[in-house]
Design a protein around this motif. Structure first.
Motif, mmCIF file in Angstrom:
data_model
loop_
_atom_site.group_PDB
_atom_site.id
_atom_site.type_symbol
_atom_site.label_atom_id
_atom_site.label_comp_id
_atom_site.label_asym_id
_atom_site.label_seq_id
_atom_site.Cartn_x
_atom_site.Cartn_y
_atom_site.Cartn_z
ATOM 1 N N ASN A 48 1.002 -1.199 -0.090
ATOM 2 C CA ASN A 48 0.258 -0.072 -0.012
ATOM 3 C C ASN A 48 0.531 1.480 -0.403
ATOM 4 O O ASN A 48 0.504 2.349 -0.559
ATOM 5 C CB ASN A 48 -1.590 0.305 1.554
ATOM 6 C CG ASN A 48 -2.323 -1.025 1.006
ATOM 7 O OD1 ASN A 48 -1.905 -1.909 0.220
ATOM 8 N ND2 ASN A 48 -2.122 -1.422 2.559
ATOM 9 N N ASN A 49 2.248 1.269 0.157
ATOM 10 C CA ASN A 49 2.826 2.211 1.092
ATOM 11 C C ASN A 49 4.008 3.400 -1.033
ATOM 12 O O ASN A 49 3.895 4.238 -0.667
ATOM 13 C CB ASN A 49 4.303 1.953 1.783
ATOM 14 C CG ASN A 49 3.468 2.616 3.666
ATOM 15 O OD1 ASN A 49 1.983 3.017 3.619
ATOM 16 N ND2 ASN A 49 3.783 2.191 3.914
ATOM 17 N N TYR A 50 4.485 1.367 -1.736
ATOM 18 C CA TYR A 50 5.233 1.844 -2.426
ATOM 19 C C TYR A 50 3.950 1.290 -3.881
ATOM 20 O O TYR A 50 4.766 1.079 -4.787
ATOM 21 C CB TYR A 50 6.110 0.746 -2.946
ATOM 22 C CG TYR A 50 6.907 1.764 -0.838
ATOM 23 C CD1 TYR A 50 7.874 2.519 -1.353
ATOM 24 C CD2 TYR A 50 6.772 0.906 0.248
ATOM 25 C CE1 TYR A 50 8.665 3.181 -0.273
ATOM 26 C CE2 TYR A 50 7.932 1.254 1.029
ATOM 27 C CZ TYR A 50 8.656 2.078 0.743
ATOM 28 O OH TYR A 50 9.167 2.596 2.016
ATOM 29 N N ASN A 51 2.677 1.874 -3.379
ATOM 30 C CA ASN A 51 2.348 1.251 -4.812
ATOM 31 C C ASN A 51 1.897 2.098 -5.877
ATOM 32 O O ASN A 51 2.087 1.427 -7.030
ATOM 33 C CB ASN A 51 -0.171 1.130 -4.315
ATOM 34 C CG ASN A 51 -0.497 0.330 -5.029
ATOM 35 O OD1 ASN A 51 0.551 -0.352 -6.167
ATOM 36 N ND2 ASN A 51 -1.245 0.354 -5.577
ATOM 37 N N ASP A 52 2.346 3.586 -5.536
ATOM 38 C CA ASP A 52 2.350 3.979 -6.832
ATOM 39 C C ASP A 52 3.379 4.048 -7.601
ATOM 40 O O ASP A 52 3.932 3.829 -8.831
ATOM 41 C CB ASP A 52 2.520 5.689 -6.631
ATOM 42 C CG ASP A 52 0.906 5.828 -5.630
ATOM 43 O OD1 ASP A 52 -0.039 5.410 -6.421
ATOM 44 O OD2 ASP A 52 1.654 6.959 -4.869
ATOM 45 N N GLU A 53 4.966 3.107 -6.839
ATOM 46 C CA GLU A 53 6.142 3.221 -7.131
ATOM 47 C C GLU A 53 6.298 1.967 -7.617
ATOM 48 O O GLU A 53 7.169 1.605 -9.083
ATOM 49 C CB GLU A 53 7.359 3.345 -6.484
ATOM 50 C CG GLU A 53 7.287 4.727 -5.928
ATOM 51 C CD GLU A 53 8.756 4.887 -4.656
ATOM 52 O OE1 GLU A 53 9.002 3.992 -4.666
ATOM 53 O OE2 GLU A 53 8.580 6.091 -4.086
ATOM 54 N N LEU A 54 5.445 1.084 -7.278
ATOM 55 C CA LEU A 54 5.974 -0.560 -7.653
ATOM 56 C C LEU A 54 4.785 -0.705 -8.450
ATOM 57 O O LEU A 54 4.681 -1.281 -9.863
ATOM 58 C CB LEU A 54 5.407 -2.178 -6.841
ATOM 59 C CG LEU A 54 6.437 -1.291 -5.912
ATOM 60 C CD1 LEU A 54 6.102 -2.534 -4.406
ATOM 61 C CD2 LEU A 54 8.331 -1.664 -6.263
ATOM 62 N N GLN A 55 3.440 -0.370 -8.803
ATOM 63 C CA GLN A 55 2.293 -0.413 -9.803
ATOM 64 C C GLN A 55 2.105 -2.246 -9.718
ATOM 65 O O GLN A 55 1.862 -2.936 -10.605
ATOM 66 C CB GLN A 55 2.795 -0.119 -11.215
ATOM 67 C CG GLN A 55 2.740 1.739 -11.177
ATOM 68 C CD GLN A 55 2.775 1.358 -12.266
ATOM 69 O OE1 GLN A 55 2.769 1.534 -13.419
ATOM 70 N NE2 GLN A 55 3.131 2.923 -12.450
ATOM 71 N N GLN B 48 -0.219 -5.698 -10.047
ATOM 72 C CA GLN B 48 -1.547 -6.038 -9.564
ATOM 73 C C GLN B 48 -1.365 -7.346 -9.084
ATOM 74 O O GLN B 48 -0.806 -8.012 -9.315
ATOM 75 C CB GLN B 48 -1.424 -6.026 -11.456
ATOM 76 C CG GLN B 48 -1.445 -4.642 -12.662
ATOM 77 C CD GLN B 48 -2.174 -3.557 -11.679
ATOM 78 O OE1 GLN B 48 -3.417 -4.484 -11.405
ATOM 79 N NE2 GLN B 48 -1.851 -2.419 -11.903
ATOM 80 N N PRO B 49 -2.550 -8.041 -8.922
ATOM 81 C CA PRO B 49 -2.778 -9.408 -8.362
ATOM 82 C C PRO B 49 -2.458 -10.144 -9.782
ATOM 83 O O PRO B 49 -3.640 -9.519 -10.565
ATOM 84 C CB PRO B 49 -4.426 -9.304 -8.104
ATOM 85 C CG PRO B 49 -4.834 -7.732 -7.769
ATOM 86 C CD PRO B 49 -3.449 -6.742 -8.730
ATOM 87 N N THR B 50 -2.092 -11.682 -9.047
ATOM 88 C CA THR B 50 -1.818 -12.373 -10.491
ATOM 89 C C THR B 50 -3.462 -13.162 -10.527
ATOM 90 O O THR B 50 -3.951 -13.529 -9.431
ATOM 91 C CB THR B 50 -0.818 -13.489 -9.908
ATOM 92 O OG1 THR B 50 0.318 -12.089 -9.665
ATOM 93 C CG2 THR B 50 -0.604 -14.347 -10.685
ATOM 94 N N ALA B 51 -3.706 -13.346 -11.865
ATOM 95 C CA ALA B 51 -4.310 -14.217 -12.345
ATOM 96 C C ALA B 51 -5.239 -15.526 -12.107
ATOM 97 O O ALA B 51 -3.491 -15.964 -12.386
ATOM 98 C CB ALA B 51 -5.486 -13.612 -13.706
#
Length: 134
Positions: free
Chosen positions: A69-76, A78-81
């Protein structure tokens, strides 16, 4: 004659005492080495236990979720389907395991004569230790 025998026996006793002392000294050195190795093994086991505890702390789901949640903007991330995961039995075969095409089926499919299928040459084995499927 008695004196010669006495001197020989004293020499044998001295030699036996020297050999006994040497064996005792070597045994004590080996015992010290065993104690040193046992201490090293205990240190390694304690280190492994500490690393396991550290891994358990670092891989806690709550901590990982907070980091995502903290680094979501940098890491982007996505959940694995679930459809993108495969089992080992679903992976393709190796080239060496692919069956040769049947020449009679190829001829029956068209009127032209097709060249015979050539058996694949023995390729070098995959020497990479990446856990590839064999």
């Amino acid at each position: 004659m008695l004196r010669t025998l006495d001197l020989i026996l004293v020499g044998v006793m001295t030699a036996a005492a020297a050999v006994t002392y040497t064996i005792k000294h070597h045994a004590e050195l080996k015992l010290e080495e065993v104690h040193r190795l046992e201490a090293e093994i205990k240190l390694e086991r304690d280190t492994i236990d500490l690393l396991k505890a550290d891994w358990a702390l670092l891989s806690q789901p709550n901590r990982l979720e907070r980091l995502v949640n903290n680094y979501n903007d940098e890491l982007q991330l996505q959940p694995t389907a679930s459809t993108s995961l495969v089992h080992a039995k679903e992976l393709p075969m190796l080239k060496s395991q692919v069956p040769l095409p049947d020449v009679t089926e190829a001829k029956a499919g068209s009127g032209k004569a097709k060249p015979k299928a050539v058996a694949p040459q023995a390729e070098e084995e995959d020497m990479m230790a990446t856990g590839s499927v064999e």
